[in-house]
Motif scaffolding. Structure first.
Motif, PDB file in Angstrom:
ATOM      1  N   ARG A 122      -8.314  15.504  24.917  1.00  0.00           N
ATOM      2  CA  ARG A 122      -8.686  14.224  25.516  1.00  0.00           C
ATOM      3  C   ARG A 122      -8.935  13.164  24.446  1.00  0.00           C
ATOM      4  O   ARG A 122      -8.549  11.996  24.603  1.00  0.00           O
ATOM      5  CB  ARG A 122      -9.926  14.394  26.391  1.00  0.00           C
ATOM      6  N   ALA A 123      -9.582  13.568  23.339  1.00  0.00           N
ATOM      7  CA  ALA A 123      -9.830  12.615  22.255  1.00  0.00           C
ATOM      8  C   ALA A 123      -8.519  12.105  21.668  1.00  0.00           C
ATOM      9  O   ALA A 123      -8.386  10.922  21.346  1.00  0.00           O
ATOM     10  CB  ALA A 123     -10.679  13.272  21.164  1.00  0.00           C
ATOM     11  N   GLY A 124      -7.548  13.000  21.537  1.00  0.00           N
ATOM     12  CA  GLY A 124      -6.254  12.590  21.019  1.00  0.00           C
ATOM     13  C   GLY A 124      -5.535  11.633  21.942  1.00  0.00           C
ATOM     14  O   GLY A 124      -4.933  10.652  21.503  1.00  0.00           O
ATOM     15  N   GLU A 125      -5.584  11.933  23.251  1.00  0.00           N
ATOM     16  CA  GLU A 125      -4.938  11.050  24.214  1.00  0.00           C
ATOM     17  C   GLU A 125      -5.601   9.670  24.243  1.00  0.00           C
ATOM     18  O   GLU A 125      -4.926   8.640  24.366  1.00  0.00           O
ATOM     19  CB  GLU A 125      -5.016  11.686  25.607  1.00  0.00           C
ATOM     20  N   ARG A 126      -6.938   9.649  24.129  1.00  0.00           N
ATOM     21  CA  ARG A 126      -7.676   8.384  24.222  1.00  0.00           C
ATOM     22  C   ARG A 126      -7.460   7.504  22.995  1.00  0.00           C
ATOM     23  O   ARG A 126      -7.388   6.279  23.094  1.00  0.00           O
ATOM     24  CB  ARG A 126      -9.165   8.686  24.402  1.00  0.00           C
ATOM     25  N   THR A 127      -7.365   8.111  21.815  1.00  0.00           N
ATOM     26  CA  THR A 127      -7.312   7.342  20.564  1.00  0.00           C
ATOM     27  C   THR A 127      -5.929   7.273  19.937  1.00  0.00           C
ATOM     28  O   THR A 127      -5.672   6.414  19.086  1.00  0.00           O
ATOM     29  CB  THR A 127      -8.273   7.954  19.525  1.00  0.00           C
ATOM     30  N   GLY A 128      -5.062   8.206  20.316  1.00  0.00           N
ATOM     31  CA  GLY A 128      -3.768   8.277  19.658  1.00  0.00           C
ATOM     32  C   GLY A 128      -3.834   8.945  18.301  1.00  0.00           C
ATOM     33  O   GLY A 128      -2.845   8.923  17.554  1.00  0.00           O
ATOM     34  N   GLU A 129      -4.973   9.523  17.955  1.00  0.00           N
ATOM     35  CA  GLU A 129      -5.141  10.183  16.652  1.00  0.00           C
ATOM     36  C   GLU A 129      -5.208  11.703  16.832  1.00  0.00           C
ATOM     37  O   GLU A 129      -5.556  12.207  17.906  1.00  0.00           O
ATOM     38  CB  GLU A 129      -6.424   9.698  15.966  1.00  0.00           C
ATOM     39  N   ARG A 130      -4.929  12.422  15.765  1.00  0.00           N
ATOM     40  CA  ARG A 130      -5.016  13.874  15.802  1.00  0.00           C
ATOM     41  C   ARG A 130      -6.326  14.377  15.187  1.00  0.00           C
ATOM     42  O   ARG A 130      -6.652  15.544  15.275  1.00  0.00           O
ATOM     43  CB  ARG A 130      -3.828  14.476  15.035  1.00  0.00           C
ATOM     44  N   GLU A 131      -7.065  13.477  14.545  1.00  0.00           N
ATOM     45  CA  GLU A 131      -8.362  13.849  13.960  1.00  0.00           C
ATOM     46  C   GLU A 131      -9.234  12.610  13.875  1.00  0.00           C
ATOM     47  O   GLU A 131      -8.799  11.503  14.188  1.00  0.00           O
ATOM     48  CB  GLU A 131      -8.176  14.469  12.575  1.00  0.00           C
ATOM     49  N   SER A 132     -10.460  12.823  13.406  1.00  0.00           N
ATOM     50  CA  SER A 132     -11.446  11.729  13.393  1.00  0.00           C
ATOM     51  C   SER A 132     -11.352  10.847  12.165  1.00  0.00           C
ATOM     52  O   SER A 132     -12.141   9.902  12.024  1.00  0.00           O
ATOM     53  CB  SER A 132     -12.864  12.322  13.474  1.00  0.00           C
ATOM     54  N   VAL A 133     -10.405  11.104  11.271  1.00  0.00           N
ATOM     55  CA  VAL A 133     -10.278  10.290  10.069  1.00  0.00           C
ATOM     56  C   VAL A 133      -8.810  10.064   9.753  1.00  0.00           C
ATOM     57  O   VAL A 133      -7.974  10.953   9.974  1.00  0.00           O
ATOM     58  CB  VAL A 133     -11.009  10.961   8.875  1.00  0.00           C
ATOM     59  N   VAL A 134      -8.499   8.865   9.323  1.00  0.00           N
ATOM     60  CA  VAL A 134      -7.146   8.487   8.904  1.00  0.00           C
ATOM     61  C   VAL A 134      -7.201   8.182   7.413  1.00  0.00           C
ATOM     62  O   VAL A 134      -8.066   7.426   6.957  1.00  0.00           O
ATOM     63  CB  VAL A 134      -6.651   7.250   9.675  1.00  0.00           C
ATOM     64  N   CYS A 135      -6.300   8.769   6.638  1.00  0.00           N
ATOM     65  CA  CYS A 135      -6.333   8.622   5.176  1.00  0.00           C
ATOM     66  C   CYS A 135      -4.966   8.170   4.677  1.00  0.00           C
ATOM     67  O   CYS A 135      -3.933   8.623   5.168  1.00  0.00           O
ATOM     68  CB  CYS A 135      -6.699   9.946   4.500  1.00  0.00           C
ATOM     69  N   GLY A 136      -4.976   7.289   3.691  1.00  0.00           N
ATOM     70  CA  GLY A 136      -3.725   6.835   3.112  1.00  0.00           C
ATOM     71  C   GLY A 136      -3.964   5.937   1.916  1.00  0.00           C
ATOM     72  O   GLY A 136      -5.091   5.842   1.403  1.00  0.00           O
ATOM     73  N   THR A 137      -2.930   5.285   1.463  1.00  0.00           N
ATOM     74  CA  THR A 137      -3.024   4.368   0.333  1.00  0.00           C
ATOM     75  C   THR A 137      -2.600   2.974   0.760  1.00  0.00           C
ATOM     76  O   THR A 137      -1.769   2.803   1.658  1.00  0.00           O
ATOM     77  CB  THR A 137      -2.139   4.823  -0.843  1.00  0.00           C
ATOM     78  N   GLY A 138      -3.187   1.972   0.116  1.00  0.00           N
ATOM     79  CA  GLY A 138      -2.847   0.591   0.399  1.00  0.00           C
ATOM     80  C   GLY A 138      -3.438  -0.321  -0.654  1.00  0.00           C
ATOM     81  O   GLY A 138      -4.288   0.090  -1.447  1.00  0.00           O
ATOM     82  N   SER A 139      -3.007  -1.563  -0.639  1.00  0.00           N
ATOM     83  CA  SER A 139      -3.488  -2.549  -1.599  1.00  0.00           C
ATOM     84  C   SER A 139      -4.572  -3.402  -0.952  1.00  0.00           C
ATOM     85  O   SER A 139      -4.428  -3.852   0.188  1.00  0.00           O
ATOM     86  CB  SER A 139      -2.323  -3.427  -2.057  1.00  0.00           C
ATOM     87  N   ILE A 140      -5.667  -3.612  -1.676  1.00  0.00           N
ATOM     88  CA  ILE A 140      -6.758  -4.463  -1.212  1.00  0.00           C
ATOM     89  C   ILE A 140      -6.943  -5.567  -2.248  1.00  0.00           C
ATOM     90  O   ILE A 140      -7.389  -5.304  -3.371  1.00  0.00           O
ATOM     91  CB  ILE A 140      -8.061  -3.666  -1.033  1.00  0.00           C
ATOM     92  N   GLY A 141      -6.568  -6.783  -1.896  1.00  0.00           N
ATOM     93  CA  GLY A 141      -6.660  -7.882  -2.844  1.00  0.00           C
ATOM     94  C   GLY A 141      -5.834  -7.654  -4.092  1.00  0.00           C
ATOM     95  O   GLY A 141      -6.193  -8.118  -5.179  1.00  0.00           O
ATOM     96  N   GLY A 142      -4.727  -6.925  -3.948  1.00  0.00           N
ATOM     97  CA  GLY A 142      -3.855  -6.666  -5.080  1.00  0.00           C
ATOM     98  C   GLY A 142      -4.174  -5.409  -5.862  1.00  0.00           C
ATOM     99  O   GLY A 142      -3.458  -5.068  -6.801  1.00  0.00           O
ATOM    100  N   THR A 143      -5.242  -4.696  -5.490  1.00  0.00           N
ATOM    101  CA  THR A 143      -5.610  -3.454  -6.175  1.00  0.00           C
ATOM    102  C   THR A 143      -5.259  -2.269  -5.293  1.00  0.00           C
ATOM    103  O   THR A 143      -5.720  -2.179  -4.144  1.00  0.00           O
ATOM    104  CB  THR A 143      -7.110  -3.415  -6.497  1.00  0.00           C
ATOM    105  N   GLU A 144      -4.447  -1.359  -5.794  1.00  0.00           N
ATOM    106  CA  GLU A 144      -4.069  -0.169  -5.047  1.00  0.00           C
ATOM    107  C   GLU A 144      -5.267   0.765  -4.933  1.00  0.00           C
ATOM    108  O   GLU A 144      -6.009   0.978  -5.892  1.00  0.00           O
ATOM    109  CB  GLU A 144      -2.909   0.546  -5.738  1.00  0.00           C
ATOM    110  N   ALA A 145      -5.466   1.333  -3.749  1.00  0.00           N
ATOM    111  CA  ALA A 145      -6.607   2.216  -3.510  1.00  0.00           C
ATOM    112  C   ALA A 145      -6.244   3.262  -2.478  1.00  0.00           C
ATOM    113  O   ALA A 145      -5.332   3.080  -1.664  1.00  0.00           O
ATOM    114  CB  ALA A 145      -7.817   1.410  -3.030  1.00  0.00           C
TER     115      ALA A 145
END
Length: 451
Positions: free
Chosen positions: A50-73
């Protein structure tokens, strides 16, 4: 009320453009412990579905990489809609992968936290994830990569006690519920203000409360300051900002030096920091329940390079001030950023409250941090140098003095009282203490008088 941001909305609010790249899950069976989890909690499998259907996620945390103000994190974002953002075994797997990616790629880790704690439906298997996260945080810390946490609403339980409180810099959204105890398990009559972002800021547990619309810029500034190339070698001492004409001769007596240092016209730390740095980012609090407005600590950019600073502001330094400065020195040492300190205090606070707050232990902590720092340290005495409360912030072997300053084993008034001298003998006592700037040079305590 829980944070209205989803995990991905929080990511979109801070990451530049559409550049977020999610980390892949580790290969393996979807749920190796069975449909109802490791302890067979009735209906747990259905709750997950039910949690997956409601949120579209498979777990309670999403992790990845991205740039914040030009700094990769590396960015970690919690989905509170997925079982209250709780930590289970699969959450631990994802968090471990995120910390590992940050460590291997030498990237800062930014966590956007919204969690109610450990997942009860997985029992002790869930609680054990806190050790897993704590170990990964320690490994990342040892690698020299900074960790910045953003506390959303709510941030409670083990998520606060690991990802949140374990970060180097902690920001929080206004009104966020923050605390180890969630709202349903607190003692009756507990002050609700103590469990808010604002309450945690006042008690020295977080660095700043930041509005949602300002969060991207705040994170960008912090990542820029913590990731800038460090100043090479010891920071140069700031030039003198004088209260007296440049051509005025040095203080003729010790008592005159004391008077100059205590003059209301004499420049204070704020003026020196503004003249020395292009911009600064400040930490707040000792993480032990206290703050000291008379101790400014943070990271500044000078000619594009990072220098950490701890500056006394002319007041008696509280135990929280010494602990905050020690926290700053240890963090700068771990990040390889040299430290500038500005000494200006009549001494350590010595009232009963300061003793109850552990004044001696706090001063010892700062002495230890300064003595063991591997990065270059520079100190400028800009005003009063009152006894051990001032010396604790002084760089061993690299102390400089401004013209309007003095440094003494103890204040002249206290020295006269201890030696049973009359108040009229205080000026003479000041002379005998040899506390003028050029006296300090002659004694081998200071390397020189700036300017």
């Amino acid at each position: 009320m829980a944070d209205t941001w989803t995990a991905r909305e929080a990511i979109a609010a801070v990451v530049d453009g559409a550049g977020f790249a999610e980390l892949a899950d580790a290969p393996g069976p979807e749920r190796s412990t069975g449909v109802d989890g490791p302890i067979g909690w009735p209906g747990y499998g259905q709750s997950l579905a039910r949690a997956g259907e409601r949120t579209g996620e498979r777990e309670s945390v999403v992790c990845g990489t991205g740039s914040i103000g030009g700094t990769e994190a590396v960015v970690v974002s919690f989905e509170f809609g997925f079982l209250g953002g709780s930590l289970g075994a699969r959450t631990g797997e994802r968090l471990e992968a995120a910390y590992t990616a940050a460590r291997e790629r030498r990237l800062p880790l930014v966590s956007l936290i919204a969690t109610g704690g450990s997942r009860m439906q997985e029992g002790m298997r869930a609680l054990a994830q806190l050790q897993r996260v704590a170990r990964q945080s320690a490994l990342l810390r040892a690698s020299g990569a900074p960790q910045v946490a953003v506390l959303r609403d709510p941030t409670t339980g083990g998520g606060w006690a690991t990802l949140g409180a374990g970060a180097d810099v902690i920001l929080a959204l206004p009104g966020a519920q923050v605390g180890f105890a969630g709202s349903r398990v607190r003692p009756p009559g507990a002050d609700p203000a103590a469990y808010t972002a604002e309450g945690q800021l006042a008690s020295g547990q977080i660095d700043a409360v930041v509005r949602r619309e300002d969060l991207r810029d705040a994170l960008a500034r912090w990542l820029r300051h913590l990731g800038a190339p460090p100043w090479e070698g010891p920071p140069e001492p700031p030039g003198p900002l004088r209260a007296h004409p440049k051509g005025e001769p040095p203080a003729r007596t010790g008592w005159e030096a004391v008077a100059r240092a205590r003059s209301a016209r004499r420049p204070r730390a704020d003026a020196y920091l503004a003249a020395y740095f292009d911009r600064v980012q400040e930490i707040s609090g000792d993480r032990c329940g206290g703050t000291d407005p008379g101790m400014r600590c943070g990271f500044g950019l000078r000619q594009g390079r990072a220098v950490a600073y701890a500056a006394q502001c002319g007041t008696a330094t509280l135990p929280a001030g010494f602990r905050t400065a020690a926290r700053l020195v240890r963090l700068a040492d771990r990040l390889g950023i040299p430290v500038l300190t500005l000494v200006d205090t009549p001494g350590a606070a010595n009232d009963a409250e300061a003793e109850r707050a552990g004044a001696g232990a706090a001063i010892a902590e700062l002495f230890g941090a300064m003595a063991t720092a591997r990065v270059p340290l520079t100190t400028l005495l800009i005003g009063e140098g009152g006894s051990g409360g001032a010396l604790a912030l002084a760089a061993p072997g690299n102390l400089w003095a401004a013209p309007d300053s003095y440094f003494s084993v103890i204040a002249p008034e206290a020295a006269a009282a201890i030696l049973k001298r009359t108040p009229e003998q205080v000026p003479e006592t000041a002379d005998l203490l040899r506390l003028r700037p050029h006296d300090l040079v002659d004694l081998g305590i200071a390397r020189g008088v700036v300017g």
